[in-house]
Design a protein around this motif. Structure first.
Motif, PDB file in Angstrom:
ATOM      1  N   GLY A  45       0.823  -1.193   0.000  1.00  0.00           N
ATOM      2  CA  GLY A  45       0.000   0.000   0.000  1.00  0.00           C
ATOM      3  C   GLY A  45       0.858   1.243   0.000  1.00  0.00           C
ATOM      4  N   HIS A  46       0.190   2.388  -0.026  1.00  0.00           N
ATOM      5  CA  HIS A  46       0.923   3.646  -0.010  1.00  0.00           C
ATOM      6  C   HIS A  46       0.099   4.718   0.693  1.00  0.00           C
ATOM      7  N   GLU A  47       0.795   5.757   1.110  1.00  0.00           N
ATOM      8  CA  GLU A  47       0.174   6.936   1.700  1.00  0.00           C
ATOM      9  C   GLU A  47       0.730   8.158   0.995  1.00  0.00           C
ATOM     10  N   ILE A  48      -0.100   9.156   0.817  1.00  0.00           N
ATOM     11  CA  ILE A  48       0.330  10.423   0.230  1.00  0.00           C
ATOM     12  C   ILE A  48       0.227  11.484   1.309  1.00  0.00           C
ATOM     13  N   ASN A  49       1.344  12.137   1.609  1.00  0.00           N
ATOM     14  CA  ASN A  49       1.398  13.226   2.579  1.00  0.00           C
ATOM     15  C   ASN A  49       1.955  14.454   1.863  1.00  0.00           C
ATOM     16  N   GLY A  50       1.057  15.301   1.387  1.00  0.00           N
ATOM     17  CA  GLY A  50       1.506  16.466   0.611  1.00  0.00           C
ATOM     18  C   GLY A  50       2.098  16.020  -0.711  1.00  0.00           C
ATOM     19  N   LYS A  51       3.385  16.304  -0.914  1.00  0.00           N
ATOM     20  CA  LYS A  51       4.073  15.910  -2.146  1.00  0.00           C
ATOM     21  C   LYS A  51       4.931  14.660  -1.947  1.00  0.00           C
ATOM     22  N   THR A  52       4.771  13.998  -0.805  1.00  0.00           N
ATOM     23  CA  THR A  52       5.557  12.808  -0.496  1.00  0.00           C
ATOM     24  C   THR A  52       4.677  11.564  -0.578  1.00  0.00           C
ATOM     25  N   ILE A  53       5.183  10.535  -1.259  1.00  0.00           N
ATOM     26  CA  ILE A  53       4.504   9.249  -1.356  1.00  0.00           C
ATOM     27  C   ILE A  53       5.355   8.217  -0.628  1.00  0.00           C
ATOM     28  N   VAL A  54       4.760   7.512   0.332  1.00  0.00           N
ATOM     29  CA  VAL A  54       5.457   6.465   1.075  1.00  0.00           C
ATOM     30  C   VAL A  54       4.774   5.136   0.758  1.00  0.00           C
TER      31      VAL A  54
END
Length: 79
Positions: A45-54
């Motif tokens: 899975g992934h998370e988007i925090n502003g312009k950062t993708i983890v």
């Protein structure tokens, strides 16, 4: 920001390996990632925090005889 779709993936490692780099594909839908290359598949899975993708991925072998870019591991997790 939407990143859904099919993506190409390129990766490299500084670990001493027979294959120091590789490439594959990943399909991103909502918060899931499904992908793979010639020897390994990855799910996570992934998370988007502003312009950062983890991304958090579990990587597993589907074709024995190859080697991952981090050495002779058949299964591992990456972030």
């Amino acid at each position: 920001m939407s990143i859904q779709g099919m993506w190409t993936a390129r990766f490299s490692s500084n670990v001493g390996s027979q294959f120091p780099s590789g490439a594959g594909v990943a399909v991103i839908t909502n918060s899931h990632i499904y992908g793979g290359d010639s020897f390994m598949y990855y799910i996570g899975g992934h998370e988007i925090n502003g312009k950062t993708i983890v991304a958090n991925l579990s990587v597993d072998v589907h074709m024995f005889g190859g080697q991952s870019i981090i050495g002779s591991y058949n299964k591992f997790d990456v972030k």
